[in-house]
Every structure is written in C-alpha cells, then in structure tokens.
Design a protein around this motif. Structure first.
Motif, mmCIF file in Angstrom:
data_model
loop_
_atom_site.group_PDB
_atom_site.id
_atom_site.type_symbol
_atom_site.label_atom_id
_atom_site.label_comp_id
_atom_site.label_asym_id
_atom_site.label_seq_id
_atom_site.Cartn_x
_atom_site.Cartn_y
_atom_site.Cartn_z
ATOM 1 N N ASN A 269 -2.731 -10.368 -1.655
ATOM 2 C CA ASN A 269 -3.696 -11.196 -2.174
ATOM 3 C C ASN A 269 -2.815 -12.328 -2.780
ATOM 4 O OD1 ASN A 269 -6.918 -10.886 -2.018
ATOM 5 N ND2 ASN A 269 -5.985 -8.882 -1.886
ATOM 6 N N THR A 270 -1.626 -11.694 -3.438
ATOM 7 C CA THR A 270 -1.010 -12.656 -4.154
ATOM 8 C C THR A 270 -0.406 -13.603 -3.343
ATOM 9 O OG1 THR A 270 -0.505 -10.935 -5.889
ATOM 10 C CG2 THR A 270 1.079 -12.860 -5.803
ATOM 11 N N CYS B 254 -7.872 -16.739 -4.078
ATOM 12 C CA CYS B 254 -7.533 -15.522 -3.787
ATOM 13 C C CYS B 254 -8.569 -14.776 -3.113
ATOM 14 C CB CYS B 254 -7.212 -14.798 -5.286
ATOM 15 S SG CYS B 254 -6.950 -12.868 -5.267
ATOM 16 N N ARG C 207 -9.661 -11.709 -2.553
ATOM 17 C CA ARG C 207 -10.353 -10.421 -3.363
ATOM 18 C C ARG C 207 -11.022 -10.988 -4.187
ATOM 19 N NH1 ARG C 207 -7.335 -5.329 -6.223
ATOM 20 N NH2 ARG C 207 -9.371 -4.269 -6.651
ATOM 21 N N ASP D 138 -2.902 -5.822 -3.140
ATOM 22 C CA ASP D 138 -2.760 -6.761 -4.171
ATOM 23 C C ASP D 138 -1.782 -7.738 -4.129
ATOM 24 O OD1 ASP D 138 -4.910 -5.488 -5.371
ATOM 25 O OD2 ASP D 138 -3.579 -4.290 -6.594
ATOM 26 N N GLU E 249 2.389 -0.896 -6.913
ATOM 27 C CA GLU E 249 2.080 -2.206 -6.579
ATOM 28 C C GLU E 249 1.196 -2.041 -5.263
ATOM 29 O OE1 GLU E 249 5.765 -4.653 -6.815
ATOM 30 O OE2 GLU E 249 5.689 -4.571 -9.029
#
Length: 221
Positions: free
Chosen positions: A122-123, A177, A179, A119, A115
């Motif tokens: 971004n979450t 988000c 990204r 990412d 993970e």
C-alpha cells in the motif's frame, strides 16, 4: 538555454512582536545559567586548598554534568524562539511539469512479520500515485530481509498499479492509498455511474488478484 522559474514557493512571515518578547524571555534563563556556572567554577577555585572527599567531589561533578546537559538542551530549543516564523505555501508558483526536478522515493522494510507485506505494498502504490510527472518519479523498495513474500507482493502491486494509477488520475483521487480509499465512505461528488462501476471493478480486482496472492504468499512464508 533552459528556463528555470525563480519565483518563491513559499512566503516567510516573521513575527516581530513575538521575536522581541521571546528574546527578552530567553535572556532570563541565560542569565541564570551564567550565574550557576560562575557559582560552580568559583566554588572550586576558592576552595582549591581544601581537601575534598571523594563523595563530595562526585556529587559536585554529577551536579555540574546535569547542569551542562540542561544548558545544552535549552540551547537546542532556542533557535525556534529566536526568530518565530510562519510559512505560506504558494502552489501557483510551481513550475511546469517539464521544469520540475526528478525525485526518488525510498521505502525501506526489514521484517515481513513486523511490517506486513500488505501494508508495504500500500505504501509503494501510494508513492507511485503521487501527483507528480510520472517520468520524473522513481520509487525504490529496499528489503533488508530479502524475503520472497515481499518480492511476490511487489510484483502483484505493480500489476495492480496498472489499474490503480489511471483510476486515480481519471477521477482526481485525493487519497492514493488503496486500503484507505476503499475503507473511506464515498463522497457525494464521486457518485457518477462510471465512477461507481470503475470503483467496484478496481475493488474486485484488488481482492482477487492482489490481496489473495499476498495473503497466500504470507501464509507460505
């Protein structure tokens, strides 16, 4: 005395016609299951005095277990067909911000390799940018691996959020988000000079101050 808005937030519509046909259709498999289990049970009772070979008994037992599993799976699927409904959301009935309940958002991560920190951050930022009263929104990140790269990334994400959240609220960004937002083609309605300037500023800041630090920490890890 505190006022609570009791207006419904959705409208439930029951499909009466489909309800009738579904229940009639459900009766046929149910009848078949009853006949099947009656056949299995009566066969054992009528042949009680007969000696069974072990292979024959195991075959009967495996078939019975399979039929029981099939019946169980079938029963689990029937509530949806027993009363088919559709819901219509009524956003106009939402209470004012002061009457909205507080919500907690829990984000879990366990492995920085599987993970990526980028990412995960971004979450976290997407959750922080939800269209909800900020003082009633709490975001928690649980890292089972206790990786230092995740902690460093979270610090950088918090700094970036001080720029990103006001930007989202100022221009009513529907895609919180970062990204996904920067990968998306600009909309025609968001082509003002101020928006383009702020977008480029946020993008440059994210590359220099956020992405570079996360990448360095990830490589060191």
């Amino acid at each position: 005395m505190r006022y609570y808005d009791t207006r419904p937030l959705n409208h439930v519509h029951v499909h009466q016609k489909w309800t009738f046909f579904n229940r009639v259709h459900m009766f046929l498999p149910f009848l078949a299951l009853l006949i099947t289990f009656y056949y299995r049970a009566s066969g054992r009772i009528l042949r009680r005095g007969r000696e069974y070979k072990m292979v024959e008994f195991l075959a009967w037992l495996l078939i019975l277990v399979s039929e029981l599993m099939l019946a169980f799976i079938w029963v689990l699927r029937q509530p949806y067909y027993w009363r088919p409904i559709t819901r219509t959301v009524l956003p106009d009935n939402l209470p004012k911000d002061d009457n909205l309940p507080g919500i907690d958002v829990f984000i879990c991560t366990a492995d920085a390799d599987k993970e990526p920190t980028f990412d995960v951050m971004n979450t976290v930022i997407s959750a922080m940018a939800l269209d909800y009263p900020p003082h009633k929104l709490h975001v928690y990140l649980s890292d089972d691996a206790a990786a230092s790269v995740t902690l460093d990334g979270l610090k950088d994400a918090w700094v970036f959020a001080t720029w990103w959240l006001p930007f989202c609220r100022r221009y009513d960004i529907k895609l919180p988000c970062p990204r996904a937002f920067f990968e998306e083609i600009e909309e025609e309605g968001q082509s003002s000079e101020m928006f383009i300037k702020d977008r480029k500023l946020i993008q440059v800041y994210s590359i220099i101050s956020f992405l570079s630090k996360v990448t360095i920490c990830y490589c060191c890890f």
